[in-house]
Design a protein around this motif. Sequence first.
Motif, PDB file in Angstrom:
ATOM      1  N   HIS A  86       3.617   1.162  -4.420  1.00 37.49           N
ATOM      2  CA  HIS A  86       4.376   1.826  -3.316  1.00 37.49           C
ATOM      3  C   HIS A  86       5.660   1.521  -3.212  1.00 37.49           C
ATOM      4  O   HIS A  86       6.242   1.725  -2.138  1.00 37.49           O
ATOM      5  CB  HIS A  86       3.413   1.035  -2.112  1.00 37.49           C
ATOM      6  N   SER A  87       6.207   0.852  -4.300  1.00 36.78           N
ATOM      7  CA  SER A  87       7.873   0.480  -4.460  1.00 36.78           C
ATOM      8  C   SER A  87       8.474   1.843  -4.523  1.00 36.78           C
ATOM      9  O   SER A  87       8.403   2.363  -5.524  1.00 36.78           O
ATOM     10  CB  SER A  87       7.888  -0.734  -5.081  1.00 36.78           C
ATOM     11  N   PRO A  88       9.594   1.545  -3.914  1.00 35.95           N
ATOM     12  CA  PRO A  88      10.840   2.553  -4.453  1.00 35.95           C
ATOM     13  C   PRO A  88      11.312   2.230  -6.223  1.00 35.95           C
ATOM     14  O   PRO A  88      11.278   1.129  -6.288  1.00 35.95           O
ATOM     15  CB  PRO A  88      12.049   2.629  -3.638  1.00 35.95           C
ATOM     16  N   ALA A  89      11.890   3.333  -6.649  1.00 36.03           N
ATOM     17  CA  ALA A  89      12.254   2.858  -8.000  1.00 36.03           C
ATOM     18  C   ALA A  89      13.430   1.845  -7.637  1.00 36.03           C
ATOM     19  O   ALA A  89      14.427   2.120  -6.786  1.00 36.03           O
ATOM     20  CB  ALA A  89      12.963   4.133  -8.550  1.00 36.03           C
ATOM     21  N   GLY A  90      13.632   0.820  -8.688  1.00 33.95           N
ATOM     22  CA  GLY A  90      14.564  -0.224  -8.382  1.00 33.95           C
ATOM     23  C   GLY A  90      14.304  -1.555  -7.504  1.00 33.95           C
ATOM     24  O   GLY A  90      14.915  -2.198  -7.339  1.00 33.95           O
ATOM     25  N   GLY A  91      13.228  -1.003  -6.865  1.00 37.28           N
ATOM     26  CA  GLY A  91      12.606  -2.030  -5.697  1.00 37.28           C
ATOM     27  C   GLY A  91      12.244  -3.365  -6.550  1.00 37.28           C
ATOM     28  O   GLY A  91      11.984  -3.459  -7.621  1.00 37.28           O
ATOM     29  N   GLU A  92      12.020  -4.341  -5.710  1.00 37.31           N
ATOM     30  CA  GLU A  92      11.639  -5.693  -6.032  1.00 37.31           C
ATOM     31  C   GLU A  92      10.303  -5.809  -5.251  1.00 37.31           C
ATOM     32  O   GLU A  92      10.141  -5.914  -4.224  1.00 37.31           O
ATOM     33  CB  GLU A  92      12.777  -6.829  -5.612  1.00 37.31           C
ATOM     34  N   GLY A 112       8.379  -1.034  -0.189  1.00 37.26           N
ATOM     35  CA  GLY A 112       7.972   0.006  -0.077  1.00 37.26           C
ATOM     36  C   GLY A 112       8.077   0.477   1.262  1.00 37.26           C
ATOM     37  O   GLY A 112       8.444  -0.337   2.154  1.00 37.26           O
ATOM     38  N   THR A 113       6.974   1.580   1.469  1.00 38.38           N
ATOM     39  CA  THR A 113       6.920   2.165   2.834  1.00 38.38           C
ATOM     40  C   THR A 113       6.428   1.366   3.705  1.00 38.38           C
ATOM     41  O   THR A 113       6.439   1.453   5.127  1.00 38.38           O
ATOM     42  CB  THR A 113       6.496   3.441   2.766  1.00 38.38           C
ATOM     43  N   GLY A 114       5.555   0.230   3.368  1.00 39.11           N
ATOM     44  CA  GLY A 114       4.651  -0.506   4.066  1.00 39.11           C
ATOM     45  C   GLY A 114       3.761   0.291   4.678  1.00 39.11           C
ATOM     46  O   GLY A 114       3.237   1.493   4.400  1.00 39.11           O
ATOM     47  N   VAL A 115       2.664  -0.298   5.555  1.00 40.53           N
ATOM     48  CA  VAL A 115       1.629   0.242   6.078  1.00 40.53           C
ATOM     49  C   VAL A 115       1.691   0.551   7.561  1.00 40.53           C
ATOM     50  O   VAL A 115       2.251  -0.410   8.452  1.00 40.53           O
ATOM     51  CB  VAL A 115       0.396  -0.745   6.058  1.00 40.53           C
ATOM     52  N   PRO A 116       1.436   1.644   8.173  1.00 35.28           N
ATOM     53  CA  PRO A 116       1.747   1.852   9.685  1.00 35.28           C
ATOM     54  C   PRO A 116       0.815   0.888  10.295  1.00 35.28           C
ATOM     55  O   PRO A 116      -0.294   0.585   9.966  1.00 35.28           O
ATOM     56  CB  PRO A 116       1.116   3.152   9.700  1.00 35.28           C
ATOM     57  N   PRO A 117       1.265   0.334  11.481  1.00 38.15           N
ATOM     58  CA  PRO A 117       0.716  -0.513  12.331  1.00 38.15           C
ATOM     59  C   PRO A 117      -0.910  -0.308  12.749  1.00 38.15           C
ATOM     60  O   PRO A 117      -1.686  -1.168  12.607  1.00 38.15           O
ATOM     61  CB  PRO A 117       1.489  -0.893  13.517  1.00 38.15           C
ATOM     62  N   ASP A 118      -1.139   1.009  13.031  1.00 39.47           N
ATOM     63  CA  ASP A 118      -2.568   1.591  13.008  1.00 39.47           C
ATOM     64  C   ASP A 118      -3.644   1.425  11.890  1.00 39.47           C
ATOM     65  O   ASP A 118      -4.753   1.309  12.085  1.00 39.47           O
ATOM     66  CB  ASP A 118      -2.598   2.770  13.594  1.00 39.47           C
ATOM     67  N   ASP A 119      -2.795   1.266  10.822  1.00 42.37           N
ATOM     68  CA  ASP A 119      -3.832   1.235   9.565  1.00 42.37           C
ATOM     69  C   ASP A 119      -3.968  -0.145   9.265  1.00 42.37           C
ATOM     70  O   ASP A 119      -4.791  -0.457   8.050  1.00 42.37           O
ATOM     71  CB  ASP A 119      -3.207   2.201   8.489  1.00 42.37           C
ATOM     72  N   ILE A 120      -3.059  -1.085   9.640  1.00 43.65           N
ATOM     73  CA  ILE A 120      -2.943  -2.351   8.877  1.00 43.65           C
ATOM     74  C   ILE A 120      -4.265  -3.182   8.991  1.00 43.65           C
ATOM     75  O   ILE A 120      -4.683  -4.085   7.788  1.00 43.65           O
ATOM     76  CB  ILE A 120      -1.790  -2.997   9.263  1.00 43.65           C
TER      77      ILE A 120
END
Length: 177
Positions: A86-92, A112-120
């Motif tokens: 779920h990370s962008p290229a070059g992400g850590e 990355g984009t993380g998880v929407p609050p409703d899904d967490i």
Amino acid sequence: MLKATERLSRLVDQLLELSQFESGAIRIARQDFLVSQIIEDAAAEVRPVNTDVHIVAEVDNGLVGAGDPERIHEVLTNLLTNAVRHSPAGGEVKVRGAPMPGCVRIEVSDEGTGVPPDDIERIFDRFYRVDAARRSGAGGAGLGLAIAPPIVELHGGSIRAESQKPTGCRIVFDLPS
Ligand SMILES: Nc1ncnc2c1ncn2[C@@H]1O[C@H](COP(=O)(O)OP(=O)(O)O)[C@@H](O)[C@H]1O
Ligand SMILES: [Mg+2]
């Protein structure tokens, strides 16, 4: 063909393992292990999954955890695989190990984009996958995270997911020491 077979085989393994947890058939070993070692091993295993992402380990020197090293390794590879996917290229992706009162805390965080609050709350549910993950066609059947809470809880610990600011996902688990 090979890919499809591997996917199917992983699915069967994960389903079998989950049902073994449910039937109480799984025993957790308890031995001391070096947290830095287990983290490095998991990171080395997951790095090839996405070579565009850096996995960085930060662990207190000599930190010792107690429990089943193979099971903890399994939790870590699942968390790290999700994080790099779920990370962008070059992400850590950071994986940390630190002592806390009465426990060892291990966390994996990504940009990355993380998880929407409703899904967490639901990402640990079996087969649950956030819409975006389902659409991407990458990843598995939504079972990787389902295996983590039973493992951590059999150790007497707890696990939780958080969204990060400005972006990303952070998963933290505590293992009693
Ligand atoms: N690091 C992460 N960043 C964003 N979403 C995540 C992350 N880890 C897990 N998720 C979400 O949680 C869902 C469940 O994870 P998991 O059980 O490992 O299933 P899978 O990887 O097979 O999709 C994923 O499909 C994804 O939507
Ligand atoms: Mg996964």
